[in-house]
Design a protein around this motif. Structure first.
Motif, PDB file in Angstrom:
ATOM      1  N   PHE A  58       0.849  -1.204   0.000  1.00 23.04           N
ATOM      2  CA  PHE A  58       0.000   0.000   0.000  1.00 23.04           C
ATOM      3  C   PHE A  58       0.880   1.248   0.000  1.00 23.04           C
ATOM      4  O   PHE A  58       0.651   2.192  -0.774  1.00 23.04           O
ATOM      5  CB  PHE A  58      -0.910  -0.019   1.233  1.00 23.04           C
ATOM      6  CG  PHE A  58      -2.003   1.016   1.213  1.00 23.04           C
ATOM      7  CD1 PHE A  58      -3.315   0.653   0.957  1.00 23.04           C
ATOM      8  CD2 PHE A  58      -1.731   2.358   1.451  1.00 23.04           C
ATOM      9  CE1 PHE A  58      -4.337   1.596   0.943  1.00 23.04           C
ATOM     10  CE2 PHE A  58      -2.733   3.314   1.440  1.00 23.04           C
ATOM     11  CZ  PHE A  58      -4.036   2.931   1.177  1.00 23.04           C
ATOM     12  N   ARG A  61       2.631   1.670  -3.389  1.00 18.42           N
ATOM     13  CA  ARG A  61       1.725   2.091  -4.446  1.00 18.42           C
ATOM     14  C   ARG A  61       1.379   3.568  -4.293  1.00 18.42           C
ATOM     15  O   ARG A  61       1.330   4.306  -5.290  1.00 18.42           O
ATOM     16  CB  ARG A  61       0.448   1.248  -4.400  1.00 18.42           C
ATOM     17  CG  ARG A  61      -0.529   1.525  -5.549  1.00 18.42           C
ATOM     18  CD  ARG A  61       0.094   1.253  -6.901  1.00 18.42           C
ATOM     19  NE  ARG A  61      -0.856   1.411  -7.989  1.00 18.42           N
ATOM     20  CZ  ARG A  61      -0.532   1.532  -9.272  1.00 18.42           C
ATOM     21  NH1 ARG A  61       0.748   1.523  -9.630  1.00 18.42           N
ATOM     22  NH2 ARG A  61      -1.455   1.673 -10.200  1.00 18.42           N
ATOM     23  N   GLU A  62       1.177   4.003  -3.051  1.00 16.78           N
ATOM     24  CA  GLU A  62       0.898   5.412  -2.808  1.00 16.78           C
ATOM     25  C   GLU A  62       2.105   6.279  -3.166  1.00 16.78           C
ATOM     26  O   GLU A  62       1.955   7.436  -3.578  1.00 16.78           O
ATOM     27  CB  GLU A  62       0.510   5.627  -1.342  1.00 16.78           C
ATOM     28  CG  GLU A  62      -0.042   7.016  -1.055  1.00 16.78           C
ATOM     29  CD  GLU A  62      -0.516   7.158   0.374  1.00 16.78           C
ATOM     30  OE1 GLU A  62      -1.729   7.099   0.611  1.00 16.78           O
ATOM     31  OE2 GLU A  62       0.347   7.328   1.264  1.00 16.78           O
ATOM     32  N   ASN A 290      -3.849  -4.885  -1.662  1.00 16.47           N
ATOM     33  CA  ASN A 290      -3.708  -3.481  -1.293  1.00 16.47           C
ATOM     34  C   ASN A 290      -3.564  -2.551  -2.497  1.00 16.47           C
ATOM     35  O   ASN A 290      -4.199  -1.489  -2.531  1.00 16.47           O
ATOM     36  CB  ASN A 290      -2.537  -3.306  -0.324  1.00 16.47           C
ATOM     37  CG  ASN A 290      -2.932  -3.639   1.094  1.00 16.47           C
ATOM     38  OD1 ASN A 290      -3.713  -2.944   1.718  1.00 16.47           O
ATOM     39  ND2 ASN A 290      -2.399  -4.746   1.606  1.00 16.47           N
ATOM     40  N   VAL A 294      -6.133   0.654  -3.467  1.00 12.80           N
ATOM     41  CA  VAL A 294      -5.685   1.993  -3.860  1.00 12.80           C
ATOM     42  C   VAL A 294      -6.256   2.362  -5.223  1.00 12.80           C
ATOM     43  O   VAL A 294      -6.793   3.458  -5.424  1.00 12.80           O
ATOM     44  CB  VAL A 294      -4.144   2.073  -3.878  1.00 12.80           C
ATOM     45  CG1 VAL A 294      -3.679   3.419  -4.431  1.00 12.80           C
ATOM     46  CG2 VAL A 294      -3.579   1.862  -2.473  1.00 12.80           C
ATOM     47  N   LYS A 300      -7.326   5.469   3.045  1.00 18.20           N
ATOM     48  CA  LYS A 300      -6.626   4.770   4.125  1.00 18.20           C
ATOM     49  C   LYS A 300      -7.592   4.369   5.236  1.00 18.20           C
ATOM     50  O   LYS A 300      -7.539   3.257   5.753  1.00 18.20           O
ATOM     51  CB  LYS A 300      -5.526   5.654   4.718  1.00 18.20           C
ATOM     52  CG  LYS A 300      -4.275   5.831   3.874  1.00 18.20           C
ATOM     53  CD  LYS A 300      -3.206   6.533   4.696  1.00 18.20           C
ATOM     54  CE  LYS A 300      -1.959   6.843   3.885  1.00 18.20           C
ATOM     55  NZ  LYS A 300      -2.216   7.924   2.906  1.00 18.20           N
TER      56      LYS A 300
END
Length: 454
Positions: A58, A61-62, A290, A294, A300
């Protein structure tokens, strides 16, 4: 069966020979003092896993990393698949000073937990956009130390009760483990969200927020450290000292594996095949979960509340249900049930990918998926414990649990490439189909054991 008994702890491998327990006897199995210790140690074991796999995906990826790179980085988890390589050292090699003070199991637990804490601090202070290599290095350190903790903890658990009561201990362990995952999943997302600066000031990935969240995770390992210091060392079978280095290597490295092959003969290949693929649907699917959240636009807080809190609660319900059903019906039947549910639940994610962003739909899918996972996990861990000879508990269990992850983790490394080429729906359908051979292997293993025990 007391820990000093040299016979193998093998009840779930022969479920037909076990009488069905009453509900009162089943309840008493859950009231063992060792359960509370396994609960706290399970928390310490569950904490690092997501921080180097799910939560990290996660975060990456963010931070803007592509799905293919995230999939390849999931190979960090292969450390768990190769832990059998150093399990004999954890099983037999004493740590200077620490082993004399704490005993073999607790010494290795304490050392591995300290290394996990150090690695998490390194991950906290590293920005993946600026130094991805360092992030991967710290993640490998955490994974290696976490896998070592698992080796020592599995041996600690197996030596803390006889095979018949392992399913109940597994439920306590799974509860603590899943709560650790809640904290490492929902907790770290919640902490990072609270630490973020206002969107008007900074948009996108915020390293300072993730740094503070990972530092809190490192400090949370103190729960495991305190439990190790306050717990008694389990009684172990007395092992005479080896005559020389060659004899020690033979006893530590060769005999644990040779004993299992000799005990089951040709059946060993079937059992190892079942172990190697039983959780393949869940493990391969989980790497892209995850990034999927996203890309679907879930925040979140939504992911934390639904997948990391509510979902883990459903896993706990499934774990206790699976443990109770295994005690009453035998592990083989619950293994089959868990395999069916795990494969079918992945199809729900394919439907969600087609359906689109919908919080209610996500809640329903997560409930079904995690309930299935809990049932399958409780039965499977009890099954692995039953195959373990108490004379080689750390080494043999590490072999089994490593094989459980090796092929699925390797295959999961290509999950990002598959999603980029075919989309999320096809990916989730494919992971469900991977579970079909598992059903055949569970059925064949049950038939083989029935003929042996008859």
């Amino acid at each position: 069966m007391p820990p000093s008994d040299p016979r193998p702890a093998s009840t779930a491998a022969e479920p037909q020979s076990d009488p069905v327990l009453s509900w009162r006897a089943t309840l008493r199995a859950y009231l063992q003092p060792a359960g509370l210790r396994l609960f706290a140690l399970g928390f310490a074991a569950g904490l690092p896993l997501l921080l180097v796999l799910g939560t990290l995906s996660f975060r990456l990826r963010e931070a803007g990393l592509d799905r293919a790179t995230i999939g390849y980085l999931s190979w960090v988890g292969l450390a768990y698949g190769f832990k059998w390589c150093w399990a004999p050292l954890v099983d037999r090699l004493p740590l200077p000073a620490l082993s004399r003070w704490l005993g073999q199991r607790r010494a290795w637990l304490l050392l591995s937990q300290c290394v996990v804490m150090a690695g998490l601090v390194g991950m906290a202070l590293t920005d993946p956009r600026a130094d991805l290599q360092a992030m991967v290095g710290y993640a490998l350190l955490v994974a290696f130390a976490s896998a070592t903790q698992d080796i020592a903890l599995d041996a600690f658990r197996i030596e803390s009760a006889d095979a018949r009561r392992q399913a109940a201990l597994v439920a306590y362990y799974q509860t603590g483990y899943r709560l650790g995952m809640i904290w490492a999943g929902a907790g770290v997302l919640w902490l990072a969200a609270r630490a973020e600066l206002a969107p008007a000031l900074v948009t996108g990935y915020q390293q300072a927020a993730w740094s503070s969240a990972y530092l809190v995770m490192a400090g949370s390992m103190v729960i495991g450290l305190l439990t190790v210091l306050l717990s008694p060392e389990p009684v172990r079978r007395a092992i005479p000292p080896a005559r020389n280095l060659a004899a020690w290597l033979r006893e530590a490295l060769v005999e644990p594996f040779a004993e299992f092959l000799q005990r089951y003969g040709a059946q060993a290949l079937l059992l190892l095949a079942l172990i190697g693929v039983y959780r393949i649907s869940d493990v391969v699917m989980g790497i892209m979960a995850n990034p999927f959240y996203v890309d679907m636009g879930y925040s979140k807080d939504e992911v934390a509340a639904v997948t990391k809190v509510y979902g883990v609660i459903m896993t706990l319900v499934g774990a206790f249900a699976g443990g109770a059903l295994a005690l009453r019906w035998g592990v083989a039947r619950v293994l089959m049930l868990g395999a069916v549910l795990s494969a079918v639940s992945n199809l729900l994610f394919a439907w969600l990918a087609w359906h689109g962003h919908d919080l209610v739909a996500l809640i329903a899918v997560i409930a079904a998926d995690n309930l299935s996972s809990g049932i399958a996990s409780a039965a499977f861990v009890a099954y692995l414990s039953s195959l373990t000879n108490v004379s080689y508990s750390a080494t043999q269990y590490a072999l089994f649990s490593s094989m459980m992850l090796l092929a699925p983790k390797w295959l999961a490394g290509y999950s990002g490439v598959f999603v980029d080429a075919y989309g999320y729906s096809s990916f989730f359908i494919g992971t469900a189909l991977l579970g079909l051979p598992v059903l055949l292997l569970v059925w064949l293993a049950s038939r083989v054991q029935a003929r042996t025990s008859g």
